[in-house]
Structures are given as C-alpha cells and as structure tokens.
Enzyme design. Structure first.
Site, short mmCIF file in Angstrom:
data_model
loop_
_atom_site.label_atom_id
_atom_site.label_comp_id
_atom_site.label_asym_id
_atom_site.label_seq_id
_atom_site.Cartn_x
_atom_site.Cartn_y
_atom_site.Cartn_z
N ASP A 1 0.98 -1.25 -0.03
CA ASP A 1 0.13 -0.30 -0.18
C ASP A 1 1.25 1.39 -0.04
O ASP A 1 1.55 1.02 0.87
CB ASP A 1 -0.63 -0.16 1.39
CG ASP A 1 -1.88 -1.22 1.36
OD1 ASP A 1 -2.13 -1.85 -0.11
OD2 ASP A 1 -2.10 -1.12 2.15
N ASP B 1 -13.41 -5.07 -2.77
CA ASP B 1 -13.61 -4.89 -1.39
C ASP B 1 -14.16 -4.98 -0.45
O ASP B 1 -16.22 -4.83 -0.60
CB ASP B 1 -13.50 -3.60 -0.55
CG ASP B 1 -11.25 -3.40 -0.66
OD1 ASP B 1 -11.04 -4.10 -1.46
OD2 ASP B 1 -11.38 -2.06 -1.02
#
Length: 257
Positions: A12, A131
């Site tokens: 990330d 997600d």
C-alpha cells in the site's frame, strides 16, 4: 497441467512510501516501495501488487514515478491499483511499467468501464478488485450475505459481492482480487467461506486477500479455491518470508514455483 499457486506481497503506497494499517487506518510506515519490491523479487515472490491508497483523492504523479523505478528493478509481474478510473489511467500505468491494473471504485460507478479496458488492453491486464464485507446488522441483506464496499471498507454499496465478481468476469476482467474487509489487518486468517462462494461463481483466477497472519493461513485459502494468496504486513514487518509461505504450501501438497 496444474498451475502453480502464486504468492503476492501487496504494498500500500501513500505519497511514495509503503504503509500498512488495519482497514486502511492508523497507517504506519513500512519503507521504500522500490527497495521492498526488489527484496520480494529476490525472495521469490511470484508477483507484486501496488495499491495507491492516496490515489482516490491525491496526486498520481508520485505513483507513476514509483512504478517506473520499480519496473526497472524487478522481473516479476507488477499489478497497480488505486484511483484507476479511465482507459487513459490504465494506459499511463502500463506505459510506466505495470503489467496489470486493478480497478475498484470506478467500476462500481460505471461497470462498462471494465469492458472498455479489457477490450482495449486484453483481459490479462485487467483485475477487478472487490473489497467485500459481511452485510452489517440492520441493513438489507444481499443474496450471498456479503456486500461490496468503497472508501477502504467504510462505505457499503448494497451490491452483492459474489454477483459483482461474476459480473466482472462477464465484462472481461482476467482476475478477481478478493479482499475481505472483515479480515483485513486482523491476522486471523483468510475469509474461507467468501473465497469458496466467489470460486463457485467464476472461472477466472481469484486472488485471496485480507487476514493473513501466520504461515498456516495460506494453504487453507488455496484449498478453498484461491489461485493466488496476497498479504502485506506479515511480509513488510518480517513476520514471514515468501520462502516460508511457499514451504507451507508445498507441505500441503500444493504446487508452487
């Protein structure tokens, strides 16, 4: 021929640095993305994934630079996602050195963009990132019991997660990156029921993400139907190496490179 299970570290990236938190909050610095990428390549990672966690709001230029520098250093496929909205965004990332691009929020807003991207660049380049979380109490249920979220899992959409994966496959994406927001950052193991449900619904590869915390968590995700396993913090903070994960998969009689 059995296809080898892929082990994929996920980085990330926020303003050019690797970060990791729980459900994208309380982010702590985990290092330089180019250096980490080279380390994982040397350790035997099969692929790498970069997610630009600032991208949905911030500047894209930094990420393009990170991708360009990383692509010069590594020899394994690189997937880049975060803030990818248009065919032009995909083009820019592929030119910078990405091999695949993952799309999330933009596809929820306009599913047809997945077809446009896969027709232009080929299915093998386009990954649908999902997600997903259990539908919270007091909200209308979905057929599978899981819903797609946006904004790092904070905002529910009411879209059924399994049906959305199926729709992505119909629109031409080459892979599903299935991230359990319930399990993300918890280190308690992958969401096996969700993996099984999506595996039963699609024939394209499924990458399991969210929840890896120990070496014994990886094989069950593959046995549940994942073609690849993705993790972040267990690799970044030295809890596990790629080699240890591959050994655990071999011990479970799974094929790895």
């Amino acid at each position: 021929m059995t296809v080898a299970v892929r082990v994929i570290p996920c980085l990330d990236v926020d303003a050019g640095r690797v970060v990791k938190g729980v459900n994208f909050q309380n982010l702590r610095d985990a290092g330089d993305p180019v250096e980490l990428a080279a380390t994982y390549d040397a350790q035997g990672a099969d692929e790498l994934t970069f997610l630009d966690v600032t991208a949905s709001t911030g500047d894209r230029g930094t990420m393009i630079d990170v991708v360009t520098r990383t692509a010069e250093q590594i020899f394994i496929p690189l997937t880049v996602g975060g803030g990818v909205r248009t065919v032009e965004d995909v083009d820019r990332l592929l030119r910078a050195g990405a091999d695949k691009v993952s799309v999330n929020t933009a596809a929820i807003a306009r599913p047809e963009v997945l077809r446009e991207m896969s027709e232009r660049f080929g299915s093998q380049c386009i990954v649908l990132s999902v997600d997903a979380r259990t539908v919270p109490d007091g909200q209308p249920d979905t057929p599978s019991g899981w819903e797609v979220t946006t904004h790092g899992g904070k905002r529910g959409t009411g879209i059924d997660a399994v049906e959305w994966a199926e729709r992505g496959a119909e629109l031409g994406v080459g892979e599903i990156l299935l991230n359990s927001m319930d399990a993300d950052g918890t280190k308690t193991g992958f969401d096996l029921p969700m993996i099984r449900a999506v595996r039963a619904a699609v024939s394209i590869p499924v990458i399991a993400s969210g929840g890896a915390g120990a070496v014994e968590h990886f094989a069950p995700a593959v046995q549940a139907g994942a073609d690849a396993v993705l993790a972040a913090s267990v690799f970044h903070f030295g809890d596990l190496t790629i080699g240890q994960v591959k050994d655990s998969l071999r011990d479970a009689h799974l094929v790895v490179r």
